[in-house]
Design a protein around this motif. Structure first.
Motif, PDB file in Angstrom:
ATOM      1  N   ILE A  55       0.828  -1.059   0.000  1.00 45.42           N
ATOM      2  CA  ILE A  55       0.079   0.030  -0.087  1.00 45.42           C
ATOM      3  C   ILE A  55       0.858   1.419   0.078  1.00 45.42           C
ATOM      4  CG2 ILE A  55      -1.366   1.162   1.485  1.00 45.42           C
ATOM      5  CD1 ILE A  55      -2.788  -1.417   2.292  1.00 45.42           C
ATOM      6  N   GLU A  56       1.775   1.321   0.708  1.00 43.55           N
ATOM      7  CA  GLU A  56       3.053   2.444   0.927  1.00 43.55           C
ATOM      8  C   GLU A  56       3.350   2.785  -0.631  1.00 43.55           C
ATOM      9  OE1 GLU A  56       6.975   3.709   3.006  1.00 43.55           O
ATOM     10  OE2 GLU A  56       6.066   1.881   3.633  1.00 43.55           O
ATOM     11  N   MET A  57       3.805   1.650  -1.389  1.00 39.29           N
ATOM     12  CA  MET A  57       4.399   1.827  -2.589  1.00 39.29           C
ATOM     13  C   MET A  57       3.105   2.256  -3.808  1.00 39.29           C
ATOM     14  SD  MET A  57       7.632   1.509  -2.144  1.00 39.29           S
ATOM     15  CE  MET A  57       8.141   1.442  -4.063  1.00 39.29           C
ATOM     16  N   ILE A  58       1.950   1.825  -3.549  1.00 38.42           N
ATOM     17  CA  ILE A  58       1.094   2.168  -4.480  1.00 38.42           C
ATOM     18  C   ILE A  58       0.615   3.514  -4.193  1.00 38.42           C
ATOM     19  CG2 ILE A  58      -1.211   1.532  -5.043  1.00 38.42           C
ATOM     20  CD1 ILE A  58      -0.907  -1.533  -4.385  1.00 38.42           C
ATOM     21  N   GLY A  97       9.898   9.601 -13.219  1.00 35.03           N
ATOM     22  CA  GLY A  97      10.341   8.315 -12.901  1.00 35.03           C
ATOM     23  C   GLY A  97       9.208   7.126 -13.204  1.00 35.03           C
ATOM     24  N   GLY A  98       8.166   7.617 -13.912  1.00 39.42           N
ATOM     25  CA  GLY A  98       6.962   6.519 -13.942  1.00 39.42           C
ATOM     26  C   GLY A  98       7.072   6.132 -15.383  1.00 39.42           C
ATOM     27  N   ILE A  99       6.013   5.067 -15.617  1.00 36.68           N
ATOM     28  CA  ILE A  99       5.537   4.799 -17.064  1.00 36.68           C
ATOM     29  C   ILE A  99       4.074   4.757 -17.175  1.00 36.68           C
ATOM     30  CG2 ILE A  99       5.731   2.553 -18.414  1.00 36.68           C
ATOM     31  CD1 ILE A  99       8.004   1.598 -16.648  1.00 36.68           C
ATOM     32  N   PRO A 100       3.624   5.562 -18.401  1.00 36.68           N
ATOM     33  CA  PRO A 100       2.450   5.344 -18.595  1.00 36.68           C
ATOM     34  C   PRO A 100       1.816   3.798 -18.596  1.00 36.68           C
ATOM     35  CG  PRO A 100       3.375   7.096 -19.903  1.00 36.68           C
ATOM     36  CD  PRO A 100       4.576   6.082 -19.423  1.00 36.68           C
ATOM     37  N   ALA A 101       1.022   3.617 -17.843  1.00 40.93           N
ATOM     38  CA  ALA A 101       0.341   2.116 -18.061  1.00 40.93           C
ATOM     39  C   ALA A 101      -0.263   1.764 -19.405  1.00 40.93           C
ATOM     40  CB  ALA A 101      -0.362   1.921 -17.051  1.00 40.93           C
ATOM     41  N   PRO A 102      -1.026   2.697 -20.047  1.00 39.68           N
ATOM     42  CA  PRO A 102      -1.773   2.197 -21.140  1.00 39.68           C
ATOM     43  C   PRO A 102      -0.908   1.902 -22.564  1.00 39.68           C
ATOM     44  CG  PRO A 102      -2.801   4.323 -20.171  1.00 39.68           C
ATOM     45  CD  PRO A 102      -1.383   4.074 -19.542  1.00 39.68           C
ATOM     46  N   THR A 135      -0.896   4.839 -14.234  1.00 37.48           N
ATOM     47  CA  THR A 135       0.471   5.079 -14.119  1.00 37.48           C
ATOM     48  C   THR A 135       1.093   3.800 -13.259  1.00 37.48           C
ATOM     49  OG1 THR A 135       0.182   7.479 -13.818  1.00 37.48           O
ATOM     50  CG2 THR A 135       2.458   6.568 -12.678  1.00 37.48           C
ATOM     51  N   ILE A 136       2.420   3.582 -13.860  1.00 32.56           N
ATOM     52  CA  ILE A 136       3.435   2.540 -13.175  1.00 32.56           C
ATOM     53  C   ILE A 136       4.451   3.522 -12.606  1.00 32.56           C
ATOM     54  CG2 ILE A 136       4.579   0.463 -13.365  1.00 32.56           C
ATOM     55  CD1 ILE A 136       3.389   0.149 -16.123  1.00 32.56           C
ATOM     56  N   LEU A 137       4.701   3.058 -11.295  1.00 31.68           N
ATOM     57  CA  LEU A 137       5.969   3.719 -10.597  1.00 31.68           C
ATOM     58  C   LEU A 137       6.641   2.471  -9.815  1.00 31.68           C
ATOM     59  CD1 LEU A 137       7.469   6.253  -9.978  1.00 31.68           C
ATOM     60  CD2 LEU A 137       6.034   6.707  -7.924  1.00 31.68           C
ATOM     61  N   ASN A 138       7.677   2.106 -10.013  1.00 31.81           N
ATOM     62  CA  ASN A 138       8.479   1.203  -9.170  1.00 31.81           C
ATOM     63  C   ASN A 138       7.655  -0.218  -9.395  1.00 31.81           C
ATOM     64  OD1 ASN A 138      10.802   3.075  -8.654  1.00 31.81           O
ATOM     65  ND2 ASN A 138       9.355   3.884  -6.960  1.00 31.81           N
ATOM     66  N   GLY A 139       6.848  -0.275 -10.490  1.00 35.60           N
ATOM     67  CA  GLY A 139       6.334  -1.567 -10.729  1.00 35.60           C
ATOM     68  C   GLY A 139       5.107  -1.644 -10.269  1.00 35.60           C
ATOM     69  N   TYR A 140       4.534  -0.343  -9.473  1.00 44.63           N
ATOM     70  CA  TYR A 140       3.118  -0.402  -8.932  1.00 44.63           C
ATOM     71  C   TYR A 140       2.012   0.501  -9.625  1.00 44.63           C
ATOM     72  CZ  TYR A 140       5.377  -2.777  -5.060  1.00 44.63           C
ATOM     73  OH  TYR A 140       6.029  -3.492  -4.114  1.00 44.63           O
TER      74      TYR A 140
END
Length: 287
Positions: free
Chosen positions: A48-51, A90-95, A136-141
């Motif tokens: 939850i903290e990472m999400i 530092g993120g990745i667009p999930a779509p 969004t994907i950030l550090n795999g979350y």
């Protein structure tokens, strides 16, 4: 909750005296024939903290879109804003490239229910309503939310549809309680939509999220109160009803195999919150 009220878990014990382990509470409901989540669906405190960090970035991306969206810009420009801001942080667009989706964000205008593909030839016009759906994907979350934007001089019917859609989401959120059911959310949303003369799309709904883009459970917005999966602390999912001013039926663009349109060319609106079920209520993580 007042300390002298019965516990939400349904054990019948007073809240201050209820220390039943969560697995026992879940089993109590399973024994009653209710649909209960697997342990894999429930997020740990560390997850939850990472999400939350991913959700914070997702909200920041939508805020960035809100700063720059304007009449006369192309939906491709929205895609550029989302991609640049997400990756710079530092993120990745999930779509992007998800099951072949070609862009970083969904932009759905007017009679488009969802999954609109940004295009340099699609220009935002005065009077449009547009849903911008950011994931969004950030550090795999993973995180997810969408907003409706009313562009310029929108019609009274468009204004009303967007307003009622937001009311539907708020009513669904208010109906979400730990140890309640997903159907409680659906009933609140569907009842309010129908009371205002609108319909709710049935075959497309919300979803679990956090460790993957789309997880169990599927979240319907047309099921009865008290039905569907039990809401257990640690569950995370989206509340994102698609409200149509006419028929709930739709068709998918045969050329791009993504964009979903209303069957009768009526307007559609959607607002998406991502929520976490906690012991004492439900928290909105991003919207």
């Amino acid at each position: 909750m007042e300390r002298n009220e019965p516990c939400w878990c349904g054990s019948g014990k007073k809240y201050k005296k209820c220390h039943m382990p969560i697995d026992e509470k879940i089993q109590l409901h399973a024994d009653r024939g209710e649909i209960v989540p697997s342990r894999a669906i429930l997020k740990t405190p560390a997850q939850i903290e990472m999400i939350r960090k991913s959700a914070d970035l997702n909200t920041a991306v939508l805020d960035e879109v809100a700063k720059h969206i304007r009449i006369g810009m192309s939906t491709a420009e929205i895609d550029e804003i989302v991609y640049r801001f997400t990756t710079e942080h530092g993120g990745i667009p999930a779509p992007l490239n998800y099951q072949g989706f070609p862009k970083s964000v969904c932009t759905s205008l007017n009679n488009e229910i969802c999954h609109g593909i940004p295009d340099e030839n699609i220009m935002i016009q005065d009077g449009d309503i547009i849903n911008v759906d950011v994931s969004t994907i950030l550090n795999g979350y993973f995180s997810d939310a969408s907003r409706m934007f009313k562009m310029g001089n929108v019609s009274e019917r468009a204004e009303r549809l967007v307003r009622v859609t937001e009311e539907c989401v708020q009513r669904g959120l208010a109906a979400a309680k730990p140890w309640g059911h997903l159907g409680d959310i659906a009933d609140a949303i569907n009842t309010h939509a129908q009371a205002n003369g609108y319909s709710v799309v049935e075959e497309i709904g919300g979803h679990g999220i956090g460790l993957e883009f789309h997880e169990d459970p599927f979240v319907s917005y047309v099921t009865p109160k008290g039905s569907e999966m039990l809401l257990v602390p640690g569950m995370m999912f989206t509340i994102e009803p698609m409200i149509n001013e006419g028929s709930p039926d739709f068709f998918v663009d045969k050329d791009n195999d993504w964009t979903v349109y209303t069957i009768d060319d009526g307007l559609s609106a959607q607002i998406e919150y991502m929520v976490l079920v906690k012991e004492d209520g439900v928290e909105v993580l991003t919207k």
